[in-house]
Structures are given as C-alpha cells and as structure tokens.
Design a protein around this motif. Structure first.
Motif, PDB file in Angstrom:
ATOM      1  N   ILE A 288     -26.791 -72.730   5.265  1.00 31.28           N
ATOM      2  CA  ILE A 288     -27.854 -72.575   6.948  1.00 31.28           C
ATOM      3  C   ILE A 288     -29.172 -72.891   6.500  1.00 31.28           C
ATOM      4  CG2 ILE A 288     -27.282 -69.549   5.520  1.00 31.28           C
ATOM      5  CD1 ILE A 288     -29.042 -70.089   3.538  1.00 31.28           C
ATOM      6  N   ASN A 289     -28.927 -74.880   6.484  1.00 34.25           N
ATOM      7  CA  ASN A 289     -30.148 -75.687   6.872  1.00 34.25           C
ATOM      8  C   ASN A 289     -29.927 -75.550   8.286  1.00 34.25           C
ATOM      9  OD1 ASN A 289     -31.787 -77.992   5.248  1.00 34.25           O
ATOM     10  ND2 ASN A 289     -30.680 -78.660   6.615  1.00 34.25           N
ATOM     11  N   ARG A 290     -31.646 -74.834   8.437  1.00 40.89           N
ATOM     12  CA  ARG A 290     -31.262 -74.851  10.010  1.00 40.89           C
ATOM     13  C   ARG A 290     -30.551 -74.156  10.707  1.00 40.89           C
ATOM     14  NH1 ARG A 290     -32.494 -80.579   8.674  1.00 40.89           N
ATOM     15  NH2 ARG A 290     -34.184 -81.217   8.962  1.00 40.89           N
ATOM     16  N   ALA A 291     -30.180 -72.715  10.383  1.00 41.28           N
ATOM     17  CA  ALA A 291     -29.603 -72.122  11.014  1.00 41.28           C
ATOM     18  C   ALA A 291     -29.031 -70.970  10.238  1.00 41.28           C
ATOM     19  CB  ALA A 291     -27.401 -72.629  10.407  1.00 41.28           C
ATOM     20  N   TYR A 292     -30.601 -70.467   9.961  1.00 37.01           N
ATOM     21  CA  TYR A 292     -30.299 -68.955   9.135  1.00 37.01           C
ATOM     22  C   TYR A 292     -32.188 -68.252   9.974  1.00 37.01           C
ATOM     23  CZ  TYR A 292     -32.606 -66.058   5.130  1.00 37.01           C
ATOM     24  OH  TYR A 292     -33.095 -64.945   4.651  1.00 37.01           O
ATOM     25  N   PRO A 293     -31.548 -66.820  10.061  1.00 39.04           N
ATOM     26  CA  PRO A 293     -29.832 -66.565  10.060  1.00 39.04           C
ATOM     27  C   PRO A 293     -29.117 -66.729  11.411  1.00 39.04           C
ATOM     28  CG  PRO A 293     -32.167 -64.713   9.843  1.00 39.04           C
ATOM     29  CD  PRO A 293     -32.386 -65.753  10.521  1.00 39.04           C
ATOM     30  N   ASP A 294     -27.886 -66.580  10.864  1.00 37.07           N
ATOM     31  CA  ASP A 294     -26.705 -67.651  11.743  1.00 37.07           C
ATOM     32  C   ASP A 294     -25.573 -66.714  11.184  1.00 37.07           C
ATOM     33  OD1 ASP A 294     -25.676 -68.500  13.871  1.00 37.07           O
ATOM     34  OD2 ASP A 294     -25.725 -70.197  13.356  1.00 37.07           O
ATOM     35  N   LYS A 295     -24.478 -67.313  10.782  1.00 40.94           N
ATOM     36  CA  LYS A 295     -23.437 -67.206  10.485  1.00 40.94           C
ATOM     37  C   LYS A 295     -23.407 -66.385   9.067  1.00 40.94           C
ATOM     38  CE  LYS A 295     -20.919 -71.106  13.258  1.00 40.94           C
ATOM     39  NZ  LYS A 295     -22.364 -71.127  13.976  1.00 40.94           N
ATOM     40  N   ASP A 296     -24.224 -66.096   8.336  1.00 46.54           N
ATOM     41  CA  ASP A 296     -24.541 -65.764   7.095  1.00 46.54           C
ATOM     42  C   ASP A 296     -24.013 -64.106   7.075  1.00 46.54           C
ATOM     43  OD1 ASP A 296     -26.402 -66.303   8.568  1.00 46.54           O
ATOM     44  OD2 ASP A 296     -28.008 -66.685   6.798  1.00 46.54           O
ATOM     45  N   PHE A 297     -24.669 -64.006   8.943  1.00 50.21           N
ATOM     46  CA  PHE A 297     -24.198 -62.508   9.388  1.00 50.21           C
ATOM     47  C   PHE A 297     -23.149 -61.949   9.517  1.00 50.21           C
ATOM     48  CE2 PHE A 297     -23.545 -60.484  13.347  1.00 50.21           C
ATOM     49  CZ  PHE A 297     -24.311 -58.684  13.070  1.00 50.21           C
ATOM     50  N   ASP A 298     -22.434 -62.758   9.985  1.00 50.09           N
ATOM     51  CA  ASP A 298     -21.084 -63.066   9.888  1.00 50.09           C
ATOM     52  C   ASP A 298     -20.724 -62.802   8.730  1.00 50.09           C
ATOM     53  OD1 ASP A 298     -21.538 -63.641  12.545  1.00 50.09           O
ATOM     54  OD2 ASP A 298     -20.268 -65.261  12.985  1.00 50.09           O
ATOM     55  N   ASP A 299     -20.441 -63.101   7.754  1.00 49.16           N
ATOM     56  CA  ASP A 299     -19.945 -63.473   6.056  1.00 49.16           C
ATOM     57  C   ASP A 299     -20.281 -61.874   5.910  1.00 49.16           C
ATOM     58  OD1 ASP A 299     -19.812 -66.018   6.476  1.00 49.16           O
ATOM     59  OD2 ASP A 299     -21.529 -66.305   5.242  1.00 49.16           O
ATOM     60  N   LEU A 300     -21.841 -60.785   6.042  1.00 52.16           N
ATOM     61  CA  LEU A 300     -21.874 -59.964   5.973  1.00 52.16           C
ATOM     62  C   LEU A 300     -21.169 -59.242   5.917  1.00 52.16           C
ATOM     63  CD1 LEU A 300     -26.187 -60.632   6.005  1.00 52.16           C
ATOM     64  CD2 LEU A 300     -24.553 -59.943   3.901  1.00 52.16           C
ATOM     65  N   MET A 301     -20.990 -58.789   7.564  1.00 51.82           N
ATOM     66  CA  MET A 301     -20.447 -57.871   8.408  1.00 51.82           C
ATOM     67  C   MET A 301     -18.725 -58.228   8.037  1.00 51.82           C
ATOM     68  SD  MET A 301     -22.465 -56.231  10.032  1.00 51.82           S
ATOM     69  CE  MET A 301     -22.981 -56.414   8.690  1.00 51.82           C
ATOM     70  N   ALA A 302     -18.060 -59.221   7.987  1.00 55.68           N
ATOM     71  CA  ALA A 302     -16.769 -58.987   7.151  1.00 55.68           C
ATOM     72  C   ALA A 302     -16.557 -58.844   5.890  1.00 55.68           C
ATOM     73  CB  ALA A 302     -16.222 -60.917   6.978  1.00 55.68           C
ATOM     74  N   GLY A 303     -17.337 -59.144   5.108  1.00 58.10           N
ATOM     75  CA  GLY A 303     -18.310 -57.880   3.640  1.00 58.10           C
ATOM     76  C   GLY A 303     -17.207 -56.502   4.244  1.00 58.10           C
ATOM     77  N   VAL A 304     -18.333 -55.839   5.001  1.00 55.39           N
ATOM     78  CA  VAL A 304     -18.206 -54.547   5.371  1.00 55.39           C
ATOM     79  C   VAL A 304     -16.961 -54.089   5.880  1.00 55.39           C
ATOM     80  CG1 VAL A 304     -19.128 -52.874   6.812  1.00 55.39           C
ATOM     81  CG2 VAL A 304     -21.217 -54.497   5.516  1.00 55.39           C
ATOM     82  N   ASP A 305     -16.052 -55.328   7.025  1.00 55.27           N
ATOM     83  CA  ASP A 305     -15.163 -54.674   7.549  1.00 55.27           C
ATOM     84  C   ASP A 305     -14.268 -54.721   6.634  1.00 55.27           C
ATOM     85  OD1 ASP A 305     -16.503 -54.422   9.689  1.00 55.27           O
ATOM     86  OD2 ASP A 305     -15.950 -56.488  10.335  1.00 55.27           O
ATOM     87  N   THR A 306     -14.152 -55.175   5.637  1.00 54.53           N
ATOM     88  CA  THR A 306     -13.187 -55.282   4.417  1.00 54.53           C
ATOM     89  C   THR A 306     -13.333 -54.220   3.455  1.00 54.53           C
ATOM     90  OG1 THR A 306     -13.448 -58.013   3.920  1.00 54.53           O
ATOM     91  CG2 THR A 306     -12.619 -56.910   2.053  1.00 54.53           C
ATOM     92  N   VAL A 307     -14.123 -53.945   3.497  1.00 56.44           N
ATOM     93  CA  VAL A 307     -14.402 -52.741   2.356  1.00 56.44           C
ATOM     94  C   VAL A 307     -14.089 -51.198   3.103  1.00 56.44           C
ATOM     95  CG1 VAL A 307     -15.843 -50.624   1.483  1.00 56.44           C
ATOM     96  CG2 VAL A 307     -15.806 -53.664   1.085  1.00 56.44           C
ATOM     97  N   ILE A 308     -14.684 -51.429   5.099  1.00 58.48           N
ATOM     98  CA  ILE A 308     -13.510 -50.350   5.381  1.00 58.48           C
ATOM     99  C   ILE A 308     -12.139 -50.560   5.488  1.00 58.48           C
ATOM    100  CG2 ILE A 308     -13.973 -49.671   7.698  1.00 58.48           C
ATOM    101  CD1 ILE A 308     -16.607 -50.765   8.316  1.00 58.48           C
ATOM    102  N   ALA A 309     -11.956 -51.512   5.643  1.00 58.53           N
ATOM    103  CA  ALA A 309     -10.145 -51.932   5.955  1.00 58.53           C
ATOM    104  C   ALA A 309      -9.252 -50.759   4.532  1.00 58.53           C
ATOM    105  CB  ALA A 309      -9.849 -53.176   6.162  1.00 58.53           C
ATOM    106  N   GLY A 310     -10.255 -50.789   3.411  1.00 56.47           N
ATOM    107  CA  GLY A 310     -10.039 -50.787   2.134  1.00 56.47           C
ATOM    108  C   GLY A 310      -9.902 -49.104   2.361  1.00 56.47           C
ATOM    109  N   GLY A 311     -10.518 -47.875   3.580  1.00 59.03           N
ATOM    110  CA  GLY A 311     -10.013 -46.828   3.769  1.00 59.03           C
ATOM    111  C   GLY A 311     -11.247 -45.902   3.046  1.00 59.03           C
ATOM    112  N   SER A 312     -11.351 -44.397   3.211  1.00 59.24           N
ATOM    113  CA  SER A 312     -12.716 -43.830   2.658  1.00 59.24           C
ATOM    114  C   SER A 312     -14.197 -44.483   3.263  1.00 59.24           C
ATOM    115  CB  SER A 312     -12.327 -43.861   1.359  1.00 59.24           C
ATOM    116  OG  SER A 312     -10.982 -43.593   0.690  1.00 59.24           O
TER     117      SER A 312
END
Length: 341
Positions: A288-312
């Motif tokens: 994230i050097n000279r790139a914050y916030p940026d793709k760490d947002f993608d990392d967080l959203m991908a985690g949420v999407d992973t949990v959603i994909a599991g249902g419930s």
C-alpha cells in the motif's frame, strides 16, 4: 547516569554490572532524523558513552548474552517505503562482527531472549495471524527454527536458565492464560491459570472459521468469520465487517470479546488482513506504499463476497467499522459503495 537532550530507550545491564546498553540517537537535532537510532554502551562508573552501531536505519532493543560477550538487537537498513519487516542481529559487545541471524525470515522478531548457554536467541514472531516462539543460532550457521507451532497468539515473558519458558496464550475461545513449557520439549505445555473459566463455563461462544481467498492482482488474503451461537444455515444473518488500524497491523486468532459480543447478538462478523497488513512479509506490508486506500478496498470487499457466497447473509443488512487506519478505510468504503447499511 546519562545526560543531554536525547531520548534513551531499552536499557539493559551487562552481567558484570559495570556497563549499561541502550538505544538512542545522540546527535544534534536528533528529532529530525526520521527512523534512525543506534545502540550505545554506557560505562556507569565514568559516564562515558560509546556508540556501537553506525548504519543508517533504526537499531533498538539491545539484549546482552548471559556470558556478556554478545548483544542481540533488532533493526533494518533505512528505506523510504512505509513498511519493512525488521531483522534480529547479533554483534560482539564492543560493536564488532554484526550479523543478521534472521536474514530470510521476513518476519519481525519480538520479545527476544538469549538461551542460557549464549548459543542463540529465542524470539516470537507474528505470522499469518498467529504468534509462536522461534530460535536462531547466534553464529548464524543455520536459519531460525520454529519452537512452538499452533493456531495461537503466544507471548513469551521470560525463559529461565534451565529453559523453562513462561508465556500467555490466547486462542479463538480463550481470552488468555499463563502457560509454561520446556523450550527443548515444547509439545508438553502446561496451563497454569484458568482466569476466566468461571465466566465462560456457561457461555456459548460463536464458532470461528478461517477463510482464504483471492483478490485483485491474484493476491492471497486471509481472514476469519465468527458465526452466532446456534448458527442456523437456513436463516439470513446481518453481517459486520471489522477493519484493523495501523494500517500496518494484523488481526489474529486470539480471543476478541467485542466480536463475540456481536455474534451473541446475532451478527456474522468478518475480519481480514488486507494488503498492507503485518505478519505476511515486507512485500505484502508494503503493497500500500503510496497507494492507500486503494486495492486494500478490493481485498475487503472480496472477503465480504466470499462470506456471502457461503450463504446465510442478509445483504440488505450489512455494516462496516474500524478505528484509526480502519476508520480511514471505513470512510473509503462508504464513499465507494452503498452496500453497507
């Protein structure tokens, strides 16, 4: 025993009681030297101070070997990047023969302690959400070896002359107790306290599951999910995403009262270590050097999407929060998506 307009830190005695070692930066206008410190020796009788290290970069935390001939300390060469894993160094007590004993570990040592025979140094290090004990030979002849292994946060407080280590340990469902073990036989670890047992005996805690997923740039991200007690996969639950601060920090496998409280109130709790987190090496932390916030947002959203994909998960009822660097990312999240309530 010292004087001057300097900040001294981490003082330790030599075994003979005549010399004290410490970290400082005894230069004029020292406060303007960014990320810079050295190791010094102080002759207590005369007050004479000798500088032992001289490289550009921070050196700190001197620890003298039991035989008084060597000093262990941590440091790193100066860099402009925001994050770098520190190394553990050993040098003679006069400042000569400096060598790294963790050149390829790519994890920052903490709580270092000399072995009683001065043959090497024990230390703990954070790694992928855990913390365990390591040992590095003082001569650097072999790479560090892992002494303990487990899905735990182990904080070693001291090691006796006979090799008895005392530590606190926390896991998903254990807030923290005192343990003891022989460093030469770490498999036989003894629990000495049960501080919260009376409180937790009749409490059902939420199950914790590890998740691993891909994010932008094919980067591997690790996280965890706490589910409400008596979780029913046929139901839909609200979700809370927690974001750590730092931003060079590390969520871990230790007990977290706040998240268990959220789970007890019917929320699925998601916490991850996006790029920039510590405990995954210099490249990952410096992503994230000279790139914050940026793709760490993608990392967080991908985690949420992973949990959603599991249902419930009730996607109309999701929440996000964090403090410090996590607060920065929380503001960034709600400025870039309306998926959170």
């Amino acid at each position: 025993v010292s004087n001057g307009d300097y900040d001294h830190g981490s003082p330790v005695w030599a075994p003979d009681g005549e010399t004290m070692y410490f970290s400082s930066l005894m230069l004029e206008d020292a406060e303007y030297h960014w990320r810079e410190s050295e190791i010094y020796a102080l002759d207590v009788a005369t007050g004479r101070t000798t500088q032992l290290t001289d490289r550009k970069g921070p050196d700190s935390g001197p620890m003298v070997s039991p035989d008084g001939t060597m000093i262990a300390f941590t440091g790193n060469d100066h860099v402009d990047q925001t994050y770098i894993e520190r190394q553990l160094y050993v040098m003679r007590s006069d400042g000569s023969m400096v060598r790294s004993v963790t050149p390829n570990l790519d994890r920052s040592p903490s709580n270092w302690r000399w072995r009683a025979d001065s043959s090497g140094v024990h230390f703990t290090a954070n790694n992928h959400g855990t913390r365990n004990l390591y040992f590095a030979p003082a001569d650097g002849s072999e790479p560090p070896v892992k002494v303990t292994d487990g899905n735990q946060m182990l904080t070693v407080s001291n090691i006796s002359n006979t090799g008895l280590a005392v530590a606190t340990m926390s896991t998903f469902h254990e807030p923290g107790d005192i343990y003891a073990f022989d460093v030469d036989n770490p498999g036989e670890i003894r629990r000495l306290t049960h501080v919260n047992e009376n409180l937790l005996t009749n409490i059902q805690l939420g199950d914790v599951e590890e998740i691993n997923y891909k994010s932008t740039g094919d980067l591997d991200i690790q996280g965890w999910v706490i589910k409400p007690p008596d979780f029913d996969p046929s139901r839909s639950y609200p979700l809370i995403l927690a974001i750590h601060g730092g931003p060079h920090g590390m969520y871990n496998v230790g007990f977290n009262y706040g998240w268990q409280n959220h789970a007890a109130n019917g929320y699925v709790v998601v916490y991850t270590n996006p790029r920039g987190s510590s405990g995954y090496g210099t490249d990952f932390g410096n992503a994230i050097n000279r790139a914050y916030p940026d793709k760490d947002f993608d990392d967080l959203m991908a985690g949420v999407d992973t949990v959603i994909a599991g249902g419930s998960i009730d996607e109309r009822n999701m929440y996000v929060y964090g403090c410090s660097g996590g607060g920065v990312l929380t503001a960034w999240v709600v400025g870039h998506t309306d998926r959170f309530a």
